[in-house]
Design a protein around this motif. Structure first.
Motif, short mmCIF file in Angstrom:
data_model
loop_
_atom_site.label_atom_id
_atom_site.label_comp_id
_atom_site.label_asym_id
_atom_site.label_seq_id
_atom_site.Cartn_x
_atom_site.Cartn_y
_atom_site.Cartn_z
N GLU A 45 55.37 33.61 -8.52
CA GLU A 45 54.40 34.39 -9.28
C GLU A 45 53.06 33.66 -9.35
O GLU A 45 53.00 32.44 -9.35
CB GLU A 45 54.91 34.61 -10.71
N CYS A 46 52.02 34.46 -9.42
CA CYS A 46 50.69 33.91 -9.55
C CYS A 46 50.42 33.58 -11.01
O CYS A 46 50.55 34.45 -11.88
CB CYS A 46 49.65 34.90 -9.04
N VAL A 47 50.08 32.35 -11.30
CA VAL A 47 49.77 31.98 -12.68
C VAL A 47 48.26 31.88 -12.92
O VAL A 47 47.80 32.08 -14.05
CB VAL A 47 50.45 30.67 -13.09
N ALA A 48 47.50 31.59 -11.87
CA ALA A 48 46.05 31.50 -12.02
C ALA A 48 45.40 31.66 -10.65
O ALA A 48 46.01 31.33 -9.63
CB ALA A 48 45.64 30.16 -12.63
N ALA A 49 44.20 32.19 -10.66
CA ALA A 49 43.47 32.36 -9.40
C ALA A 49 41.98 32.23 -9.68
O ALA A 49 41.51 32.46 -10.81
CB ALA A 49 43.78 33.72 -8.78
N ILE A 50 41.25 31.85 -8.64
CA ILE A 50 39.82 31.68 -8.77
C ILE A 50 39.16 32.22 -7.51
O ILE A 50 39.65 32.05 -6.40
CB ILE A 50 39.47 30.19 -9.02
N SER A 51 38.04 32.90 -7.70
CA SER A 51 37.35 33.50 -6.56
C SER A 51 36.59 32.45 -5.77
O SER A 51 36.42 31.30 -6.20
CB SER A 51 36.37 34.56 -7.06
N ARG A 52 36.13 32.85 -4.62
CA ARG A 52 35.21 32.00 -3.87
C ARG A 52 33.92 31.83 -4.64
O ARG A 52 33.63 32.57 -5.58
CB ARG A 52 34.91 32.62 -2.51
N SER A 53 33.18 30.86 -4.28
CA SER A 53 31.81 30.56 -4.75
C SER A 53 31.70 30.52 -6.27
O SER A 53 31.96 29.50 -6.88
CB SER A 53 30.79 31.50 -4.12
N VAL A 54 31.37 31.61 -6.94
CA VAL A 54 31.00 31.54 -8.36
C VAL A 54 32.17 31.29 -9.28
O VAL A 54 31.96 30.96 -10.44
CB VAL A 54 30.27 32.82 -8.80
N GLY A 55 33.39 31.46 -8.80
CA GLY A 55 34.54 31.05 -9.59
C GLY A 55 34.97 32.00 -10.70
O GLY A 55 35.20 31.56 -11.83
N ILE A 56 35.09 33.26 -10.39
CA ILE A 56 35.72 34.20 -11.33
C ILE A 56 37.19 33.82 -11.42
O ILE A 56 37.81 33.47 -10.42
CB ILE A 56 35.57 35.64 -10.82
N THR A 57 37.75 33.88 -12.62
CA THR A 57 39.11 33.41 -12.81
C THR A 57 40.05 34.49 -13.32
O THR A 57 39.62 35.48 -13.93
CB THR A 57 39.16 32.22 -13.78
N TYR A 58 41.33 34.26 -13.07
CA TYR A 58 42.42 35.12 -13.54
C TYR A 58 43.53 34.22 -14.05
O TYR A 58 43.78 33.15 -13.48
CB TYR A 58 42.95 35.99 -12.38
#
Length: 125
Positions: A45-58
């Motif tokens: 399972e995905c516990v955390a994620a971050i986008s490229r460059s600006v770093g939007i998080t989940y």
């Protein structure tokens, strides 16, 4: 890009660990990154994620407020700071990367094609 996960270990409930996902290769800032975990007998399972460059998080609801994902593009590294750890956080943790032109978080396991080796996190009660 290749990924190397590290930082796992044994910790008591309530303790903290910081996982690192170090990338080799160029343009790591163009990759979305996710931290996944897999406990025995359970799905990954995905516990955390971050986008490229600006770093939007989940964050998954189960870790929200306790885990923090961040990235240091100069060091080609993504971190997962884990606080207030619980026995149910025990799992093998994996980082994964997805090359994307979009500034979005990627939470689907199927979208990631680059995986690091796992690092074991064990939380004792």
């Amino acid at each position: 890009v290749q990924l190397q996960a590290s930082g796992g270990g044994l910790v008591q409930a309530g303790g903290s660990l910081r996982l690192s996902c170090a990338a080799s290769g160029k343009n790591f800032n163009n990759y979305a990154v996710g931290w996944f975990r897999q406990a025995p007998g359970k799905e990954r399972e995905c516990v955390a994620a971050i986008s490229r460059s600006v770093g939007i998080t989940y964050y998954a609801d189960s870790v929200k407020g306790r885990f923090t994902i961040s990235r240091d593009n100069a060091k080609n590294t993504v971190y997962l700071q884990m606080n207030s750890l619980r026995p149910e956080d025990t799992a093998v943790y994996y980082c994964a990367a997805d090359y994307t032109r979009r500034v979005v978080v990627v939470t689907s396991l199927a979208e990631y094609d680059i995986w690091g080796q796992g690092t074991q996190v064990t939380v004792s009660s």
